[in-house]
Design an enzyme around this catalytic site. Sequence first.
Site, short mmCIF file in Angstrom:
data_model
loop_
_atom_site.label_atom_id
_atom_site.label_comp_id
_atom_site.label_asym_id
_atom_site.label_seq_id
_atom_site.Cartn_x
_atom_site.Cartn_y
_atom_site.Cartn_z
N ASP A 31 28.75 45.80 24.26
CA ASP A 31 29.15 45.52 25.56
C ASP A 31 28.48 43.78 25.95
O ASP A 31 27.69 43.72 25.75
CB ASP A 31 28.76 46.22 26.60
N ASP B 229 36.33 43.06 26.35
CA ASP B 229 34.30 42.35 26.18
C ASP B 229 34.19 43.27 25.58
O ASP B 229 32.42 43.18 25.50
CB ASP B 229 34.19 41.03 27.56
N LYS C 264 28.06 46.52 42.86
CA LYS C 264 28.58 45.96 41.92
C LYS C 264 29.97 45.87 41.74
O LYS C 264 30.38 44.91 41.09
CB LYS C 264 28.39 47.19 40.61
#
Length: 1215
Positions: A907, A1134, A976
């Site tokens: 990742d 991604d 986050k």
Amino acid sequence: MSLLRLRAALLGPARLRGGGIPWSVLRNYSASAKEKARRNTVCERTELLEVLKARVKQLQASNVPEVTVNKVELASLGNDKYQVPLRNVVAPSPAEEQPALMGRGESPARPGSWVEKLKKEMYIRQLKVERKLSIAASQPGNQANAKPMRKTKAKAKAKKSLKSPKAKAAAAWSRSHAGSHSVYAHGKPRVAAVKEGTKAERPQRVLEDKDSSQYKILQQTIQSNLECFLFLQQPGEAERFLLLYHSSPVKRRLLNVNAYNIVMRSWARKGRLQRINRLFSMLESVGLRPSLDSYAAALECMGRNQSSTKAIRRCVQQLKNDGFHVDELFQKCLFEEDEKEKVLRAIRVVQPNYQLPPPPKPETCKSSLLQDFYSKELQERFQQQLEMELDNTITIESVESTKPLTPQAIKARKLLATLRSRWHDSILQALQKSKLSMSKFKTVSGYNILYPYLCLLPDEEYVGIMLQILNTLSPQGESLAVLARELGSKVYNRYITQRKLRSRQLEKVQEVYKDYIHLLAKDSQPDEYLPREYWEKLVAEAGFGPSLNLKDCSWPYMLLMRLGMHMLELLVQAVKVPRNILNPRLEPKLIPVLYHIYSFRSSWQVGLIKPHPIFSQIVSDAAETMLTFNSSAIPMLCPPVPWTSPHFGAFVLNDTKLMRFVDGAVQHQLLLEQCPPVNLHPVLDALNQLGNCAWKINQPVLDIIISIFNDKGNEKLDIPPPVSEAPRPPAAPSNSTTWNKSQKHELLLCKKRMAEMHSLRMDALYKLSIANYVRDKVFWFPHNMDFRGRTYPCPPYFNHLGNDVTRAILLFAEGRPLGPKGLDWLKIHLINLTGLKKKNALQERLEYANEIMEEILDSADHPLTGRKWWMNTDEPWQALACCMEIAKALRSPDPAAYISHFPVHQDGSCNGLQHYAALGRDLIGAVSVNLMPCHVPQDVYSAVAQQVEEFRKKDAEQGVKIAQVLQGFVSRKVVKQTVMTVVYGVTRYGGRLQMEKRLKEIDEFPEEYLWEASHYLVKQVFNGIKEMFSATRDIQSWLTESAKLIAQSGRTVEWVTPLGLPIVQPYYRSRSTVLNCSMQNLSVKNSNSNQKPDTVKQKNAFPPNFIHSLDSTHMMLTALHCLRQGLTFVSVHDCYWTHALTVDIMNQICRQQFVALHSEKILQDLSEFMLEKYCSPGRETRALWQKRLMEQLSNVPRTGDFNLKKVMDSTYFFS
């Protein structure tokens, strides 16, 4: 010259703009100021009345069952309002209805005499047409239903109209049906009333702007009609339709040479050369030049009826005089059926030794990023895939089929089968009656726009499509717009399939595919050819037969909607059920199964089609276990056809777009068509690499998931429970008027919860049933992309982009031994999935996995009866699958030799910020997102949370109340989401909502401070990011400001990715147009390039879209170089997947390509491209806005001193 600059030079400054203007703008009525004021007053009153009525209905709906609010009444099919969209546009005069066409026996004349004869005919016809038009202009729009007017008035108006050329034009453009749209089905009478009141603006504006997308959509509409007649083998009808436009000086402007060519092809198939001669003369008479396709049709006809050498020689000579070469016929024209052979036969009459031109040498993409890159079972699978696509749909068994059948279910199924048989007959009857009335109507006053589209398929197929929609309708109902679009699209897809069969394209695909699979069957890496190159080579070698690219025949979006609405109205009208079918005490009256109701969504009143509770009850009782899907919703059973152009690739027959875009948008397709084919090769090859990855099902994990799914689900494990587990609504009081406010609110929440549960349950059912269907098969996911270049699998329900459950049941079909480090990578991958050791080094994660090996093995051996360690992880199902794989590997005789099919993920670490940090060479930012080598992973979210906590402490010391309240609540989890989405353009408003959601999840946080706390936190997060990522904020501001100035100048933002993919942002100010239908008026939002750009969306979306285009470029580069190295590679944006054996090689390639990408002058190239595109050079005097724009685009942000090569040694860049 940089790649972006070269691209701009190739495309040139004059680029076509996409989109379209609503046809309603083309109405040409004038009104006095008083009249307008009166109409406005009426509009306002009507609107108020309608809104009040709708509100009353909405209030009634909260106490009375929703279905009883509205009863559906349908106007008779012959009088449908929307059946007349082109009636006035194409209504012929008697003179036009009987054109003096040349018969079979007539001898061909010289072109010169044809032109003279034609001019005389045109002149006589024109006088009649203009007289007809002038009379039509003075009468109401719908002549078919108009009452007779007083003769004196009509005569007076006719005289007046004859004097006014504008009035003549007005009659030609009274109704509309084209535009680029996204639809909202609502019944706001205000829009309709205003449209009727203002019907202004002259059609000439559209006709004069030949580059406008509206003009192109009108042309597309005409051509799709002519293509219908070509498909139906009705050349006479096609020519008659063409003459309706050709005969009018106003409408003639919409005809281009392609329209005439379609009619020529129709006659060529019949071998009628005289008709083609006439069409050539018509072309000449209107000043159009024949194209290669015109000559191809003429030569095909000559080859078909074996014309004389003299005639063919004259045709070939004329072709050369017009600047064409015979070879170009076979290099540039697209052929169907035996057209190519007939053209060649004609050529060889005059050139007996003529040979087909050799195939072009494969071009190599010149991108500096890729200069080193370019240099029997499957056959059976192909047949299975082909059969599935030929059927268009596939019916599979649901995973709920294992449940025992109850007597009630058996009875309900029999009843449903009987009803469906009756409904089939009544829908068929309604369809045939509708077509009959249309065909009669056609002969009276021109063409009904829908009639040819209802003749393309057998009647049974239309009925099957309508019944399929009925069977899949949810109890909560669906909006008219969605259903109409779905119905129209299904007809279009089947038509495309039939065209491919008719043109013999399928035979050629089969022939080429047979040889193509030899390349795929090789175990070694493809040294000589890439899949696309090999396919192109085989097609060139195949020589004869149809072209594999069909001539473009897409239907305008509004046409799809009209067709869908017509079918929906037939369905609602025809499908009825006895009222007493479940309760014999009621009267045996037939009632509609489907009801048209209104619901409020925000401030809009939206039309829905909802099934009657009786039907929903029967379907629920029947508990049917078969599910029907479109064949394109199922993974492919053979490797996809490689993408070779924007029009060809993916499925064998199903029509698939290379680029996904909103309904009705045309600008993306135009850009792709203008792009030199070689520039698209890297993108096409990357999509082919992703699509060629073969998959299989992890059966043990699937079986566990299905067992929990059929045992009432488990929300903690993300397996939705059935609707029967939904909270029960409060019992109704004996007197319904005593419902209090809280009870009503509770009832509303229960209904909402039930609808959500139904939706989630059905989604899971579809995914698991498809997985179960392919459980013993190898399968493939063909890919396409969105307008930014991000890739997606085409099958929508079940694919590797899905949730934890879906990903856990997918394995690579190809196995690789684990090798010396593979088992370690499996263990590290498992700990990554738990989310437990994010801040620890890889070695520490590996050690932790070894420490808890007992738990891992217990989870693998006793997933539902053991200690269930796997259930308490971030991604429980993928963790369980990984536990099982580790257990198998450990217990094998030699773990290094164990053949693993398991995908291991790597990742990106906040990938959007990684691209920003690399663009700005931002040292502090680069460290935060792991572009710099470190012993442990840097966590940007924790770093921002720490920064925010420092701000909070300072404020708390200074007595700021909210900072004191937040003590102990600022954590990584709270910040986050906002940090992650700042890079993708989240605003402070959106960020505040995210913060509020996170704080709500903390039980101890005082609710009364939610708003104030979230407002404070989002401000501090933005400040923290600005301080940590200064270069990032500078680049973001530069991109935003540039996009704002470009949009304010009236242009959309465009750029080209470093791989050569052209991108345009499709955000425009939308307008609504009304689609008149007898059930309700649909308000269709136009989002097209004839409108001004939406400045706010253009500027806010540019930074995230630009970064998305860079992350997709990085992924594609990695995919292509993994292909060259022989790796299995797929991605979820991604997050990159490969075998455990090849993780290290993929990691190296991934870093190399990131460094190579950002070593390009990306921002500088973007600046140069935009200056060339938006600031025309060589002007001494520039407008002020242009000077500002030039200044802004030239002022590229400065970069820092971060050394990009450090990424090569960063362990945690992707991990």
